[in-house]
Design a protein around this motif. Structure first.
Motif, short mmCIF file in Angstrom:
data_model
loop_
_atom_site.label_atom_id
_atom_site.label_comp_id
_atom_site.label_asym_id
_atom_site.label_seq_id
_atom_site.Cartn_x
_atom_site.Cartn_y
_atom_site.Cartn_z
N VAL A 1 0.60 17.33 4.72
CA VAL A 1 0.21 16.12 5.44
C VAL A 1 -1.04 15.51 4.82
N SER A 2 -1.98 16.34 4.39
CA SER A 2 -3.20 15.79 3.78
C SER A 2 -2.90 15.14 2.43
N CYS A 3 -2.02 15.73 1.63
CA CYS A 3 -1.64 15.11 0.35
C CYS A 3 -0.98 13.76 0.58
N ILE A 4 -0.06 13.71 1.53
CA ILE A 4 0.63 12.45 1.83
C ILE A 4 -0.35 11.42 2.39
N GLY A 5 -1.22 11.84 3.28
CA GLY A 5 -2.19 10.93 3.87
C GLY A 5 -3.17 10.35 2.86
N VAL A 6 -3.68 11.20 1.99
CA VAL A 6 -4.61 10.73 0.97
C VAL A 6 -3.90 9.80 -0.01
N GLY A 7 -2.67 10.13 -0.37
CA GLY A 7 -1.90 9.26 -1.25
C GLY A 7 -1.65 7.90 -0.64
N MET A 8 -1.30 7.86 0.64
CA MET A 8 -1.06 6.59 1.32
C MET A 8 -2.36 5.77 1.42
N PHE A 9 -3.48 6.44 1.68
CA PHE A 9 -4.75 5.75 1.77
C PHE A 9 -5.14 5.13 0.43
N ILE A 10 -4.97 5.88 -0.64
CA ILE A 10 -5.31 5.37 -1.96
C ILE A 10 -4.42 4.19 -2.34
N VAL A 11 -3.13 4.30 -2.04
CA VAL A 11 -2.21 3.21 -2.34
C VAL A 11 -2.57 1.96 -1.52
N ALA A 12 -3.06 2.16 -0.31
CA ALA A 12 -3.42 1.02 0.54
C ALA A 12 -4.66 0.28 0.03
N ILE A 13 -5.60 0.99 -0.58
CA ILE A 13 -6.82 0.32 -1.03
C ILE A 13 -6.77 -0.08 -2.51
N LEU A 14 -5.74 0.29 -3.23
CA LEU A 14 -5.64 -0.06 -4.65
C LEU A 14 -5.72 -1.56 -4.92
N PRO A 15 -4.97 -2.40 -4.22
CA PRO A 15 -5.04 -3.83 -4.55
C PRO A 15 -6.44 -4.43 -4.42
N PHE A 16 -7.22 -3.98 -3.46
CA PHE A 16 -8.57 -4.49 -3.28
C PHE A 16 -9.48 -4.07 -4.44
N GLY A 17 -9.35 -2.84 -4.87
CA GLY A 17 -10.14 -2.37 -6.01
C GLY A 17 -9.77 -3.06 -7.29
N TYR A 18 -8.47 -3.23 -7.53
CA TYR A 18 -8.03 -3.92 -8.74
C TYR A 18 -8.42 -5.38 -8.71
N GLN A 19 -8.41 -6.01 -7.54
CA GLN A 19 -8.82 -7.40 -7.42
C GLN A 19 -10.28 -7.56 -7.84
N LYS A 20 -11.14 -6.64 -7.38
CA LYS A 20 -12.55 -6.70 -7.76
C LYS A 20 -12.72 -6.51 -9.26
N ILE A 21 -11.98 -5.58 -9.85
CA ILE A 21 -12.07 -5.33 -11.28
C ILE A 21 -11.63 -6.55 -12.07
N PHE A 22 -10.51 -7.16 -11.69
CA PHE A 22 -10.01 -8.32 -12.39
C PHE A 22 -10.96 -9.52 -12.23
#
Length: 69
Positions: free
Chosen positions: A44-65
């Motif tokens: 459950v922790s692996c799945i939860g952390v993976g889902m959290f990272i996937v959810a915040i990826l677009p915001f981080g990539y937007q800042k980088i771009f």
């Protein structure tokens, strides 16, 4: 558009990694190397952390771009 493509590619890699981790945990559980409670908590922790990272990826990539362009 580049943010979406980059996020999708990274999400696929993260999902493959999470799937592999759950597969490793299930093998360890079948061999009685970890308990059922530890198996469920780690899965459950692996799945939860993976889902959290996937959810915040677009915001981080937007800042980088934005910094690059």
């Amino acid at each position: 558009m580049p943010v979406i493509l980059t996020s999708i590619y990274s999400a696929v890699l993260i999902f493959i990694t999470v799937f592999s981790m759950v597969k490793v945990l299930s093998i360890a559980y079948k061999r009685k190397e970890i308990s059922a409670l530890k198996f469920s908590i780690l899965s459950v922790s692996c799945i939860g952390v993976g889902m959290f990272i996937v959810a915040i990826l677009p915001f981080g990539y937007q800042k980088i771009f934005e910094m690059i362009i």
